[in-house]
Scaffold this motif. Structure first.
Motif, PDB file in Angstrom:
ATOM      1  N   VAL A  10     -15.163 -40.716 -57.373  1.00  0.00           N
ATOM      2  CA  VAL A  10     -15.088 -40.157 -56.088  1.00  0.00           C
ATOM      3  C   VAL A  10     -13.245 -40.085 -56.489  1.00  0.00           C
ATOM      4  CG1 VAL A  10     -16.254 -40.939 -54.401  1.00  0.00           C
ATOM      5  CG2 VAL A  10     -14.260 -42.275 -55.614  1.00  0.00           C
ATOM      6  N   ILE A  11     -12.088 -39.209 -56.328  1.00  0.00           N
ATOM      7  CA  ILE A  11     -10.885 -39.149 -56.369  1.00  0.00           C
ATOM      8  C   ILE A  11     -10.008 -40.130 -55.664  1.00  0.00           C
ATOM      9  CG2 ILE A  11      -8.991 -37.713 -56.134  1.00  0.00           C
ATOM     10  CD1 ILE A  11     -11.509 -35.970 -57.557  1.00  0.00           C
ATOM     11  N   VAL A  12      -9.589 -40.996 -55.874  1.00  0.00           N
ATOM     12  CA  VAL A  12      -8.670 -41.494 -54.939  1.00  0.00           C
ATOM     13  C   VAL A  12      -7.503 -41.085 -53.941  1.00  0.00           C
ATOM     14  CG1 VAL A  12      -8.137 -43.457 -53.654  1.00  0.00           C
ATOM     15  CG2 VAL A  12     -10.274 -44.398 -55.154  1.00  0.00           C
ATOM     16  N   ARG A  13      -7.135 -39.913 -53.520  1.00  0.00           N
ATOM     17  CA  ARG A  13      -5.990 -39.329 -53.374  1.00  0.00           C
ATOM     18  C   ARG A  13      -5.175 -39.600 -51.993  1.00  0.00           C
ATOM     19  NH1 ARG A  13      -6.553 -35.649 -56.985  1.00  0.00           N
ATOM     20  NH2 ARG A  13      -8.596 -33.712 -56.635  1.00  0.00           N
ATOM     21  N   GLU A  14      -5.136 -40.973 -51.641  1.00  0.00           N
ATOM     22  CA  GLU A  14      -4.081 -41.957 -51.264  1.00  0.00           C
ATOM     23  C   GLU A  14      -4.941 -43.094 -51.265  1.00  0.00           C
ATOM     24  OE1 GLU A  14      -2.260 -41.023 -47.060  1.00  0.00           O
ATOM     25  OE2 GLU A  14      -2.319 -38.898 -47.676  1.00  0.00           O
ATOM     26  N   LYS A  21      -9.057 -48.542 -43.731  1.00  0.00           N
ATOM     27  CA  LYS A  21      -9.354 -47.086 -42.618  1.00  0.00           C
ATOM     28  C   LYS A  21      -9.603 -46.028 -43.915  1.00  0.00           C
ATOM     29  CE  LYS A  21      -8.028 -46.477 -38.599  1.00  0.00           C
ATOM     30  NZ  LYS A  21      -6.666 -46.662 -37.602  1.00  0.00           N
ATOM     31  N   ILE A  22     -10.853 -45.577 -44.152  1.00  0.00           N
ATOM     32  CA  ILE A  22     -11.220 -44.404 -44.866  1.00  0.00           C
ATOM     33  C   ILE A  22     -11.520 -43.477 -44.688  1.00  0.00           C
ATOM     34  CG2 ILE A  22     -12.341 -43.644 -47.324  1.00  0.00           C
ATOM     35  CD1 ILE A  22     -13.528 -46.993 -47.473  1.00  0.00           C
ATOM     36  N   VAL A  23     -10.393 -42.142 -45.336  1.00  0.00           N
ATOM     37  CA  VAL A  23     -10.452 -40.718 -43.980  1.00  0.00           C
ATOM     38  C   VAL A  23     -11.614 -40.272 -45.159  1.00  0.00           C
ATOM     39  CG1 VAL A  23      -9.381 -38.774 -44.213  1.00  0.00           C
ATOM     40  CG2 VAL A  23      -8.488 -40.836 -43.779  1.00  0.00           C
ATOM     41  N   PHE A  24     -12.372 -40.124 -45.516  1.00  0.00           N
ATOM     42  CA  PHE A  24     -13.572 -39.155 -46.430  1.00  0.00           C
ATOM     43  C   PHE A  24     -13.117 -37.539 -46.114  1.00  0.00           C
ATOM     44  CE2 PHE A  24     -15.667 -43.107 -46.340  1.00  0.00           C
ATOM     45  CZ  PHE A  24     -15.875 -43.252 -47.067  1.00  0.00           C
ATOM     46  N   LEU A  25     -12.102 -37.013 -46.830  1.00  0.00           N
ATOM     47  CA  LEU A  25     -12.370 -35.179 -47.338  1.00  0.00           C
ATOM     48  C   LEU A  25     -13.346 -34.495 -46.726  1.00  0.00           C
ATOM     49  CD1 LEU A  25      -9.870 -35.948 -49.485  1.00  0.00           C
ATOM     50  CD2 LEU A  25      -9.588 -35.315 -47.170  1.00  0.00           C
ATOM     51  N   PRO A  26     -13.291 -33.617 -46.251  1.00  0.00           N
ATOM     52  CA  PRO A  26     -14.932 -32.994 -46.305  1.00  0.00           C
ATOM     53  C   PRO A  26     -15.327 -32.411 -47.187  1.00  0.00           C
ATOM     54  CG  PRO A  26     -13.154 -31.645 -44.773  1.00  0.00           C
ATOM     55  CD  PRO A  26     -12.078 -32.908 -45.637  1.00  0.00           C
ATOM     56  N   ASP A  57      -5.269 -48.774 -46.403  1.00  0.00           N
ATOM     57  CA  ASP A  57      -6.203 -47.502 -46.070  1.00  0.00           C
ATOM     58  C   ASP A  57      -6.456 -46.532 -47.333  1.00  0.00           C
ATOM     59  OD1 ASP A  57      -6.026 -48.305 -43.896  1.00  0.00           O
ATOM     60  OD2 ASP A  57      -4.874 -46.862 -42.444  1.00  0.00           O
ATOM     61  N   LEU A  58      -7.538 -45.603 -47.409  1.00  0.00           N
ATOM     62  CA  LEU A  58      -7.357 -44.821 -48.377  1.00  0.00           C
ATOM     63  C   LEU A  58      -7.375 -43.910 -47.978  1.00  0.00           C
ATOM     64  CD1 LEU A  58      -9.736 -47.514 -50.420  1.00  0.00           C
ATOM     65  CD2 LEU A  58      -7.565 -46.781 -50.890  1.00  0.00           C
ATOM     66  N   VAL A  59      -8.111 -42.318 -48.639  1.00  0.00           N
ATOM     67  CA  VAL A  59      -7.837 -41.449 -48.862  1.00  0.00           C
ATOM     68  C   VAL A  59      -8.798 -41.049 -49.585  1.00  0.00           C
ATOM     69  CG1 VAL A  59      -7.729 -38.732 -48.917  1.00  0.00           C
ATOM     70  CG2 VAL A  59      -5.632 -40.436 -46.749  1.00  0.00           C
ATOM     71  N   VAL A  60     -10.068 -40.148 -49.093  1.00  0.00           N
ATOM     72  CA  VAL A  60     -10.838 -40.011 -50.468  1.00  0.00           C
ATOM     73  C   VAL A  60     -11.594 -38.960 -50.976  1.00  0.00           C
ATOM     74  CG1 VAL A  60     -13.582 -40.555 -51.409  1.00  0.00           C
ATOM     75  CG2 VAL A  60     -11.967 -42.453 -50.720  1.00  0.00           C
ATOM     76  N   GLU A  61     -11.396 -38.419 -52.000  1.00  0.00           N
ATOM     77  CA  GLU A  61     -12.530 -37.090 -51.747  1.00  0.00           C
ATOM     78  C   GLU A  61     -13.590 -36.795 -52.653  1.00  0.00           C
ATOM     79  OE1 GLU A  61     -11.597 -32.592 -54.279  1.00  0.00           O
ATOM     80  OE2 GLU A  61      -9.458 -33.969 -53.704  1.00  0.00           O
ATOM     81  N   ILE A  62     -14.843 -36.384 -52.548  1.00  0.00           N
ATOM     82  CA  ILE A  62     -15.972 -36.635 -53.271  1.00  0.00           C
ATOM     83  C   ILE A  62     -15.823 -35.139 -54.105  1.00  0.00           C
ATOM     84  CG2 ILE A  62     -18.699 -36.648 -53.498  1.00  0.00           C
ATOM     85  CD1 ILE A  62     -17.866 -38.173 -50.210  1.00  0.00           C
ATOM     86  N   PRO A  63     -15.522 -35.816 -55.091  1.00  0.00           N
ATOM     87  CA  PRO A  63     -15.948 -34.713 -55.719  1.00  0.00           C
ATOM     88  C   PRO A  63     -16.998 -33.470 -55.632  1.00  0.00           C
ATOM     89  CG  PRO A  63     -15.882 -35.699 -57.896  1.00  0.00           C
ATOM     90  CD  PRO A  63     -16.680 -36.541 -55.988  1.00  0.00           C
ATOM     91  N   ARG A  64     -17.178 -31.824 -55.405  1.00  0.00           N
ATOM     92  CA  ARG A  64     -18.485 -30.725 -55.533  1.00  0.00           C
ATOM     93  C   ARG A  64     -19.462 -31.119 -56.441  1.00  0.00           C
ATOM     94  NH1 ARG A  64     -17.296 -24.622 -54.378  1.00  0.00           N
ATOM     95  NH2 ARG A  64     -19.389 -23.903 -54.487  1.00  0.00           N
TER      96      ARG A  64
END
Length: 112
Positions: free
Chosen positions: A53-57, A3-8, A95-102
């Motif tokens: 992107v920044i891969v937080r996990e 799973k990939i969790v895309f942060l808001p 699984d990944l947690v991904v942040e898309i920079p602003r």
């Protein structure tokens, strides 16, 4: 399947999103396939930084970036140690947690 969790992200994915993906898919392709309209001005050819992107996990589960990706990342806005170009970061078993920079350094958005 991982799973990939895309942060808001205020514009691209305001609510965030969790998606299941096949192994071997890039983070960029996974996002696009699930309605997350991440920028990719160079059409995923590792020639820009708009899909940064920044891969937080789960960062360590991704393959090592090659020299070209590392050179491009040096130009990315908001670079962090866990930064990757999403077009080059291939999902494995974890699984990944991904942040898309602003922001991106793209002078003109592809959305007009």
């Amino acid at each position: 399947m991982p799973k990939i969790v895309f942060l808001p992200h205020a514009e691209i994915c305001p609510e965030g999103k969790v998606v299941e993906v096949e192994n071997g898919v890039s983070i960029c392709d996974a996002a696009l396939a699930h309605g997350i309209d991440i920028e990719h001005a160079c059409e995923k050819s590792c020639a820009c930084t708009t899909c940064h992107v920044i891969v937080r996990e789960g960062f360590d589960s991704l393959g090592e970036p090659d020299e070209l990706e590392e050179d491009m990342l040096d130009k990315a806005w908001g670079l962090e140690p866990e930064s990757r170009l999403s077009c080059q970061a291939i999902v494995d078993d974890e699984d990944l947690v991904v942040e898309i920079p602003r922001y991106t350094i793209n002078q003109v958005s592809e959305k007009h």
